[in-house]
Design an enzyme around this catalytic site. Structure first.
Site, PDB file in Angstrom:
ATOM      1  N   ARG A  71     -15.558  29.733  29.948  1.00 52.88           N
ATOM      2  CA  ARG A  71     -16.185  28.477  30.398  1.00 52.88           C
ATOM      3  C   ARG A  71     -15.640  28.151  31.775  1.00 52.88           C
ATOM      4  NH1 ARG A  71     -17.800  22.964  27.423  1.00 52.88           N
ATOM      5  NH2 ARG A  71     -19.311  22.381  29.003  1.00 52.88           N
TER       6      ARG A  71
ATOM      7  N   GLN B 173     -21.030   7.200  21.011  1.00 60.99           N
ATOM      8  CA  GLN B 173     -20.364   6.187  20.204  1.00 60.99           C
ATOM      9  C   GLN B 173     -19.728   6.721  18.917  1.00 60.99           C
ATOM     10  OE1 GLN B 173     -23.640   3.053  21.411  1.00 60.99           O
ATOM     11  NE2 GLN B 173     -22.379   2.220  19.783  1.00 60.99           N
TER      12      GLN B 173
ATOM     13  N   CYS C  65     -22.267  11.038  14.104  1.00 60.51           N
ATOM     14  CA  CYS C  65     -23.337  10.803  15.071  1.00 60.51           C
ATOM     15  C   CYS C  65     -24.004   9.478  14.767  1.00 60.51           C
ATOM     16  CB  CYS C  65     -24.355  11.935  14.989  1.00 60.51           C
ATOM     17  SG  CYS C  65     -25.815  11.609  15.980  1.00 60.51           S
TER      18      CYS C  65
ATOM     19  N   SER D 168     -19.013  23.815  22.222  1.00 62.58           N
ATOM     20  CA  SER D 168     -17.771  23.360  21.598  1.00 62.58           C
ATOM     21  C   SER D 168     -17.707  21.846  21.555  1.00 62.58           C
ATOM     22  CB  SER D 168     -16.594  23.893  22.409  1.00 62.58           C
ATOM     23  OG  SER D 168     -15.401  23.414  21.851  1.00 62.58           O
TER      24      SER D 168
HETATM   25  P1  NAP Z   1     -19.905  -9.078  21.686  1.00 62.13           P
HETATM   26  O1  NAP Z   1     -19.576  -7.703  22.046  1.00 62.13           O
HETATM   27  O2  NAP Z   1     -19.243  -9.713  20.526  1.00 62.13           O
HETATM   28  O3  NAP Z   1     -19.631  -9.966  22.980  1.00 62.13           O
HETATM   29  C1  NAP Z   1     -19.790 -11.328  22.985  1.00 62.13           C
HETATM   30  C2  NAP Z   1     -19.256 -11.915  24.289  1.00 62.13           C
HETATM   31  O4  NAP Z   1     -19.457 -13.292  24.264  1.00 62.13           O
HETATM   32  C3  NAP Z   1     -17.801 -11.675  24.515  1.00 62.13           C
HETATM   33  O5  NAP Z   1     -17.622 -11.354  25.882  1.00 62.13           O
HETATM   34  C4  NAP Z   1     -17.138 -13.012  24.179  1.00 62.13           C
HETATM   35  O6  NAP Z   1     -16.041 -13.028  25.049  1.00 62.13           O
HETATM   36  C5  NAP Z   1     -18.240 -14.003  24.469  1.00 62.13           C
HETATM   37  N1  NAP Z   1     -18.281 -15.141  23.568  1.00 62.13           N
HETATM   38  C6  NAP Z   1     -18.163 -15.151  22.217  1.00 62.13           C
HETATM   39  N2  NAP Z   1     -18.285 -16.389  21.737  1.00 62.13           N
HETATM   40  C7  NAP Z   1     -18.484 -17.194  22.797  1.00 62.13           C
HETATM   41  C8  NAP Z   1     -18.658 -18.599  22.931  1.00 62.13           C
HETATM   42  N3  NAP Z   1     -18.677 -19.407  21.881  1.00 62.13           N
HETATM   43  N4  NAP Z   1     -18.812 -19.095  24.178  1.00 62.13           N
HETATM   44  C9  NAP Z   1     -18.802 -18.285  25.241  1.00 62.13           C
HETATM   45  N5  NAP Z   1     -18.640 -16.965  25.173  1.00 62.13           N
HETATM   46  C10 NAP Z   1     -18.466 -16.414  23.954  1.00 62.13           C
HETATM   47  O7  NAP Z   1     -21.442  -9.245  21.415  1.00 62.13           O
HETATM   48  P2  NAP Z   1     -22.705  -8.699  22.198  1.00 62.13           P
HETATM   49  O8  NAP Z   1     -22.454  -8.460  23.620  1.00 62.13           O
HETATM   50  O9  NAP Z   1     -23.773  -9.649  21.831  1.00 62.13           O
HETATM   51  O10 NAP Z   1     -22.978  -7.326  21.527  1.00 62.13           O
HETATM   52  C11 NAP Z   1     -23.348  -7.267  20.161  1.00 62.13           C
HETATM   53  C12 NAP Z   1     -22.977  -5.941  19.587  1.00 62.13           C
HETATM   54  O11 NAP Z   1     -23.785  -4.923  20.104  1.00 62.13           O
HETATM   55  C13 NAP Z   1     -21.538  -5.619  19.892  1.00 62.13           C
HETATM   56  O12 NAP Z   1     -20.907  -5.132  18.746  1.00 62.13           O
HETATM   57  C14 NAP Z   1     -21.646  -4.541  20.901  1.00 62.13           C
HETATM   58  O13 NAP Z   1     -20.610  -3.575  20.759  1.00 62.13           O
HETATM   59  C15 NAP Z   1     -22.984  -3.915  20.612  1.00 62.13           C
HETATM   60  N6  NAP Z   1     -23.513  -3.375  21.854  1.00 62.13           N
HETATM   61  C16 NAP Z   1     -23.007  -2.215  22.285  1.00 62.13           C
HETATM   62  C17 NAP Z   1     -23.451  -1.706  23.469  1.00 62.13           C
HETATM   63  C18 NAP Z   1     -22.918  -0.399  23.958  1.00 62.13           C
HETATM   64  O14 NAP Z   1     -23.238   0.022  25.029  1.00 62.13           O
HETATM   65  N7  NAP Z   1     -22.094   0.280  23.194  1.00 62.13           N
HETATM   66  C19 NAP Z   1     -24.391  -2.371  24.224  1.00 62.13           C
HETATM   67  C20 NAP Z   1     -24.889  -3.577  23.748  1.00 62.13           C
HETATM   68  C21 NAP Z   1     -24.433  -4.070  22.565  1.00 62.13           C
HETATM   69  P3  NAP Z   1     -15.060 -14.256  25.237  1.00 62.13           P
HETATM   70  O15 NAP Z   1     -14.917 -14.848  23.865  1.00 62.13           O
HETATM   71  O16 NAP Z   1     -13.808 -13.699  25.802  1.00 62.13           O
HETATM   72  O17 NAP Z   1     -15.735 -15.142  26.201  1.00 62.13           O
HETATM   73 FE1  SF4 Z   2     -24.663   9.478  20.229  1.00 65.40          FE
HETATM   74 FE2  SF4 Z   2     -24.926  11.157  18.165  1.00 65.40          FE
HETATM   75 FE3  SF4 Z   2     -25.532  11.994  20.560  1.00 65.40          FE
HETATM   76 FE4  SF4 Z   2     -22.983  11.527  19.931  1.00 65.40          FE
HETATM   77  S1  SF4 Z   2     -24.310  13.089  19.071  1.00 65.40           S
HETATM   78  S2  SF4 Z   2     -24.021  10.961  21.801  1.00 65.40           S
HETATM   79  S3  SF4 Z   2     -23.224   9.784  18.572  1.00 65.40           S
HETATM   80  S4  SF4 Z   2     -26.555  10.351  19.443  1.00 65.40           S
END
Ligand code: NAP
Ligand code: SF4
Length: 674
Positions: A215, A340, A354, A25
């Site tokens: 379940r 995600q 997905c 489910s």
């Molecule tokens: P992000 O999510 O945009 O984070 C950037 C970080 O840097 C923020 O904490 C921001 O917070 C800080 N920042 C931004 N500009 C800054 C500056 N000029 N000086 C100092 N700090 C600054 O970017 P990211 O961590 O590079 O990730 C990139 C993308 O990949 C994101 O969309 C993220 O969602 C994705 N991602 C997802 C996962 C996951 O597990 N779902 C894992 C890795 C990456 P402050 O401005 O408050 O300091």
């Molecule tokens: Fe990630 Fe797709 Fe698996 Fe959901 S179904 S956990 S979105 S890979």
């Protein structure tokens, strides 16, 4: 590789299932959408064609008070049941079987009007339930029976009664939530009276030739949950009450232990299902993180289950079972357990899909149809966006050349895979490598292609997927030897014993997870995972909870952000708390509201709440977000250029958006024959 047990039939007495797979489910929010049932029918039918033996729908409530929120999906009238025939007919036309899940939220209902055994609020819901009186309990039972009958009338082959994950029925079973002193509370026999009564009356109402799954929570993972002895006694009582099968659930939603996220080892909880199965006579289903046919086969061969539940893996690949059966298991698009696009969407009230398969739940509008106008297409960049575009465009019949400056495909995925708990990304790379080969994409690695060559190549379309470059914040001393970019860290640069991480987005969290890793293998080794999260494997501890063995970070790690909000606020809805919890347990210091002054030999100078501080660190890792790489696109101005992925926009970019953009652009290119 063959999977003899997985592909063997299961005789239920009145029906024979063709193999051992159940689509578990999974609420998609199509259940509530306008025209959603038609779309669900198409979605499920595709999974039946892909070989799954039995499907269980997302949860439908037996009455309004049991609905997840006011107006959410329920089956309470003949009209509502009739509307489901579009689902059951679609599944039956493909030769499949489908059960309706009946889910009563109890105190998990979000909004007024919740009911439960006792008026005790859940820690994850601000709404307090009303304790049911005797008449109210009777109503709930007869509503379950009535919904079961309606499901039968709607053409379902059976039902699953949701008795786990901390929902209504589970709330009656556990002393944690059931403080009654009447015939429905107190001693264990009284607390299980509701599920037993309900199953008995449902069976009497639907007859013998109707699949009835219960379940059952084998590990509650919350204080005041069931003991192992109680789990077994409940299982036996449910079997005696007429269940066809028992499906197993792990952990209440309010448990602070991850049960399906990527840092949970594959099939991590199948041992608990196996322990119950050995005490019962009816078929038992294992679930959670079974995302590969060989993992499923191992679960079955160890005698841990009679069937395996695949929910997210069948979002990721509708043909999972067929590919396994046809010796094409290496072609499976594997669920990477990121949550995600599926669970995070569901909780954000968006339609589920997905990350690795954006067609999931969009089968009626996202088509990859053969083209009758094949085009010559150049794609620059073999990260997630470029890869997904290239394989879908080539599958449609376009001639695709994919240029990549690096020596291998994957872009940022090759970095992310190094983070503990993210090894599943290797499967995505394996999948794309296979698809590139099958679709005959011309792959040019180690080729930094320039605008001139692209223009001279007379391509009909140029797709620029050149990705992102790390943002370099303007901080004094940013070029000091202590400062490293996150890419350098992931590529093996030496990091000292004391580290400050600038930026606490997804990548900051990932880097903190890597640098604080105590080497406990908790994301790979089942016993290590159980130790780290305090889960008892002996059956001796109530609800499966014991003291966790927390290993501190080998480094002193600071994770910093400028915003005053809680760190990790923007991480995934269903997994952010796990990432935070891991870092907290390891002793990572998280600071918000930080101002950066400078980096020098003394370390990182910051100001927090008006107070100047020096973090005496050896290394400062910059994780301050990304900027789009658009130089090539700018030089191609005037050409037929499409920008996708990080090159199109870096803000909020992740692999989900990149892959979806690639697939959707490839599907949109003109030239479909239908
Ligand atoms: P992000 O999510 O945009 O984070 C950037 C970080 O840097 C923020 O904490 C921001 O917070 C800080 N920042 C931004 N500009 C800054 C500056 N000029 N000086 C100092 N700090 C600054 O970017 P990211 O961590 O590079 O990730 C990139 C993308 O990949 C994101 O969309 C993220 O969602 C994705 N991602 C997802 C996962 C996951 O597990 N779902 C894992 C890795 C990456 P402050 O401005 O408050 O300091
Ligand atoms: Fe990630 Fe797709 Fe698996 Fe959901 S179904 S956990 S979105 S890979």
């Amino acid at each position: 590789m063959s999977f003899p047990l997985l592909l063997s039939p299961l005789d239920l007495g009145f029906a024979v299932l063709p193999n051992r797979t159940v689509m578990g489910s999974m609420h998609t929010n199509l259940e509530e959408a306008e025209g959603g049932l038609e779309r669900l029918g198409v979605f499920y039918a595709e999974r039946v064609r892909g070989g799954v033996a039995l499907i269980v729908t997302g949860g439908f409530a037996p009455n309004e008070e049991g609905a997840m929120f006011p107006g959410s999906a329920k089956m309470t009238t003949i009209e509502e049941a009739d509307a489901h025939k579009v689902v059951t007919n679609a599944v039956h036309e493909e030769g499949g079987r489908i059960c309706l899940q009946i889910l009563h939220a109890g105190r998990y209902r979000y909004g007024g009007g919740a009911v439960g055994p006792s008026a005790i609020r859940s820690p994850i819901n601000p709404f307090k339930p009303t304790a049911l009186d005797e008449e109210g309990i009777e109503k709930q039972i007869s509503d379950f029976v009535s919904t079961a009958k309606l499901a039968q009338d709607a053409g379902y082959d059976g039902i699953e009664i949701m008795g786990s994950e901390g929902y209504f029925i589970n709330q009656f079973i556990a002393a944690r939530t059931n403080r009654r002193d009447d015939a429905w509370g107190g001693v264990f026999e009284n607390r299980i009276r509701l599920p037993v009564e309900l199953m008995t009356r449902v069976r009497a109402a639907v007859g013998e030739r109707f699949i009835l799954i219960f379940r059952l929570s084998v590990l509650d993972l919350v204080e005041g949950g069931s003991s192992w002895d109680e789990v077994v006694r409940l299982g036996r009582a449910i079997e005696a009450a007429g269940a066809t099968m028992i499906n197993t659930g792990i952990g209440w939603h309010e448990a602070r232990i991850p049960t399906i996220a990527a840092m949970v080892p594959r099939a991590a909880f199948a041992w608990a299902t196996g322990r119950l199965r050995r005490k019962l006579g009816l078929p038992v289903i294992a679930s959670n993180r079974i995302n590969d046919p060989s993992v499923a086969e191992a679960v079955l061969s160890k005698g841990e289950a009679d069937m395996v539940s695949l929910a997210r893996p069948l979002l990721a690949d509708a043909e999972f079972v067929r590919k396994a059966a046809e010796g094409r298991a290496n072609e499976i698009n594997t669920c990477i357990a990121c949550n995600q696009a599926c669970l995070d969407h569901t909780f954000e009230m968006k339609e589920a899909s997905c990350l690795v398969n954006p067609r999931a739940c969009h089968e009626t509008e996202l088509h990859y149809r053969p083209t009758d106008l094949p085009k010559e297409i150049a794609v620059v960049g073999a990260g997630p966006a470029g890869l997904s575009f290239a394989v879908v465009a080539a599958e449609r019949g376009h001639r695709v050349t994919l240029f990549e400056a690096a020596s291998k495909i994957g872009g940022q995925l090759n970095l992310a895979i190094k983070i503990p708990g993210k090894s599943e990304l290797g499967e995505t790379l394996r999948y794309f490598r296979g698809r590139l080969e099958m679709t005959e994409v011309r792959l040019c690695l180690e080729t930094r292609v320039g605008a001139d060559r692209l223009v001279a190549g007379s391509f009909d379309h140029i797709v620029v997927a050149t990705g992102v470059a790390p943002r370099i914040p303007e901080i004094e001393g940013i070029d000091h030897a202590k400062a490293l970019g996150y890419r350098e860290v992931l590529q093996g640069a030496e990091v000292g014993n004391a580290v400050a991480i600038i930026g606490a987005g997804g990548i900051g969290f990932d880097i903190a997870t890597l640098l604080s890793d105590p080497g406990d293998d908790a994301d790979r080794d089942v016993a290590a995972f159980m130790r780290t999260w305090g889960i008892d494997m002996s059956g001796g501890a109530r609800a499966g909870l014991i003291e966790s063995v927390v290993r501190e970070s080998p480094r002193r790690v600071y994770l910093l952000q400028r915003k005053p909000t809680k760190l990790g606020n923007d991480l995934g809805r269903t997994t952010g708390w796990v990432h935070r919890s891991i870092l907290q347990r390891r002793g990572v210091r998280m600071l918000n509201g930080v101002g950066y002054r400078k980096i020098d030999d003394a370390g990182l100078h910051i100001v927090v709440a008006g107070e100047e501080r020096v973090l005496e660190v050896d290394t400062v890792v910059i994780c301050a977000g990304q900027e789009p790489c658009r130089e090539l696109a700018d030089r191609l101005a005037g050409q037929r250029v499409h920008l996708i992925g990080g090159a199109e926009g870096a803000a909020g970019l992740d692999a989900k958006r990149a892959i979806e953009q690639g697939c959707r652009l490839a599907a949109r290119l003109p030239g479909s024959t239908t």
